[in-house]
Design an enzyme around this catalytic site. Structure first.
Site, PDB file in Angstrom:
ATOM      1  N   TYR A  53       0.825  -1.207   0.000  1.00 58.43           N
ATOM      2  CA  TYR A  53       0.000   0.000   0.000  1.00 58.43           C
ATOM      3  C   TYR A  53       0.858   1.256   0.000  1.00 58.43           C
ATOM      4  CZ  TYR A  53      -3.658  -3.232   1.653  1.00 58.43           C
ATOM      5  OH  TYR A  53      -4.543  -4.269   1.783  1.00 58.43           O
ATOM      6  N   LEU A 237     -18.044  -3.713   0.865  1.00 56.14           N
ATOM      7  CA  LEU A 237     -18.886  -2.968  -0.068  1.00 56.14           C
ATOM      8  C   LEU A 237     -18.541  -3.293  -1.518  1.00 56.14           C
ATOM      9  CD1 LEU A 237     -18.835   0.550   1.669  1.00 56.14           C
ATOM     10  CD2 LEU A 237     -20.303  -1.425   2.125  1.00 56.14           C
ATOM     11  N   LEU A 242     -21.478  -1.774  -3.995  1.00 57.98           N
ATOM     12  CA  LEU A 242     -22.745  -1.959  -3.286  1.00 57.98           C
ATOM     13  C   LEU A 242     -23.357  -0.662  -2.766  1.00 57.98           C
ATOM     14  CD1 LEU A 242     -21.831  -5.270  -1.446  1.00 57.98           C
ATOM     15  CD2 LEU A 242     -23.611  -4.976  -3.199  1.00 57.98           C
ATOM     16  N   GLY A 244     -23.978   1.659  -4.907  1.00 56.53           N
ATOM     17  CA  GLY A 244     -24.741   2.087  -6.075  1.00 56.53           C
ATOM     18  C   GLY A 244     -24.107   3.204  -6.869  1.00 56.53           C
ATOM     19  N   LYS A 245     -22.938   3.663  -6.443  1.00 53.21           N
ATOM     20  CA  LYS A 245     -22.384   4.854  -7.087  1.00 53.21           C
ATOM     21  C   LYS A 245     -21.851   4.594  -8.488  1.00 53.21           C
ATOM     22  CE  LYS A 245     -17.827   4.542  -4.798  1.00 53.21           C
ATOM     23  NZ  LYS A 245     -16.955   5.250  -3.825  1.00 53.21           N
TER      24      LYS A 245
END
Length: 345
Positions: A53, A237, A242, A244-245
């Site tokens: 990361y 998500l 999830l 919806g974006k």
């Protein structure tokens, strides 16, 4: 917030874990530190990172997230208040030790680098980020080919790593070990070798788990129950799907899809399933992200659910799931949708 134990280690963690992988790419150090403060104030004691990361991993970004966390510890003197998890890359990235897979020597090298960046002398949970032999995680699901693996080589590599991990535990540099993006057979071999050789036992497995990807529900769940190897659920998500974006091919500015110039979790099947989960949340007056996270927390095999965000506002919404218990009607609705959309990714 519930407390759970990492495997058989006695290490207690909150059942929500702070994810960190955007700090140093999509997020600045100040934004990462603000997220740590918000999570701390909400009662979270568990934070997960990795040498790879910030994502996407690169020579420019990898290592930055650990540096940001280390700078927080140096400024706040609260390392002892956190259960800290990090990971060694599983191999294949040329900018991490020339792409070499995880093995005994690379574990020592990677861990020392992480400790230096994190400004600490120990990591509570040290994990293998992905199985170098090949696996069905990320977007590999439809081309997974275990028949191409060399069994003897795989087992020798696992024993080599366990030998070194045992030494690192004795040296006080790590407290417990785990894996990520692993399979039922892989975990069983880690456990078998450890028992036969008197080496460290896995405490956890960090795999993706969400409404769109529930591979853990069967053989992995059975292994988790009998062997006390709990799930650290990442992407609850589905990387934002999830919420919806991304529906109707939307590409919000600053989103993962926008930043990484692509989004493999989006397809006609995941869109159809997502619309049904959003409708279920709306029918019950629930915030969709909170419903998704609460579902992960409710699973009997889950030790902790990893939540990440690129804004304080998103993190605040996600943290709202810590007090949410889904009703039997909502759980029944989730089961019905899953029956109709069992494998959208």
């Amino acid at each position: 917030m519930d407390m759970k134990t990492l495997g058989r280690t006695g290490i207690a963690v909150t059942d929500i874990c702070l994810g960190t992988m955007t700090w140093g790419s999509q997020n600045t150090q100040d934004e990462g530190h603000a997220q740590i403060a918000m999570a701390r104030d909400a009662g979270i004691n568990f934070m997960d990172t990795a040498e790879l990361y910030a994502v996407p991993g690169s020579p420019e970004t990898s290592g930055r997230t650990e540096e940001i966390i280390g700078n927080w510890f140096a400024a706040n003197n609260d390392r002892d208040k956190w259960v800290l998890a990090s990971k060694i890359g599983g191999g294949g990235n040329g900018f991490l030790r020339g792409g070499r897979r995880a093995d005994g020597p690379s574990l020592r090298e990677a861990l020392d680098g992480s400790l230096k960046r994190l400004k600490t002398d120990y990591i509570d949970l040290y994990q293998i980020h992905w199985a170098s032999r090949g696996h069905y995680h990320f977007e590999n699901y439809w081309r997974y080919a275990p028949e191409k693996q060399d069994t003897a080589d795989v087992l020798a590599n696992l024993e080599d790593m366990l030998d070194v991990l045992g030494d690192l535990i004795k040296a006080g540099k790590i407290r417990a070990i785990g894996v990520s993006n692993e399979t039922t057979w892989g975990i069983s071999q880690w456990l078998r070798i450890a028992e036969a050789k008197g080496l460290p036992r896995l405490a956890s497995v960090q795999n993706e788990y969400n409404f769109l990807r529930r591979l853990f529900d069967h053989d992995l769940a059975e292994l988790s129950h009998h062997e006390d190897v709990g799930l650290l659920a990442y992407s609850p998500l589905a990387a934002g799907m999830l919420t919806g974006k991304y529906l109707d091919d939307a590409n919000p500015k600053g989103s993962r899809k926008d930043y990484q110039k692509g989004f493999w979790r989006q397809n006609e099947f995941s869109e159809a399933a997502t619309r049904e989960y959003l409708a279920l949340a709306k029918a019950h007056g629930l915030e969709p992200a909170q419903m998704a996270i609460a579902f992960c927390r409710s699973r009997p095999f889950t030790t902790s659910t990893i939540i990440g965000a690129t804004s304080i506002e998103q993190l605040a919404v996600n943290l709202g799931a810590k007090d949410l218990t889904l009703s039997p009607d909502v759980l029944a609705g989730i089961d019905a949708i899953y029956r109709r959309h069992p494998r959208p990714l």
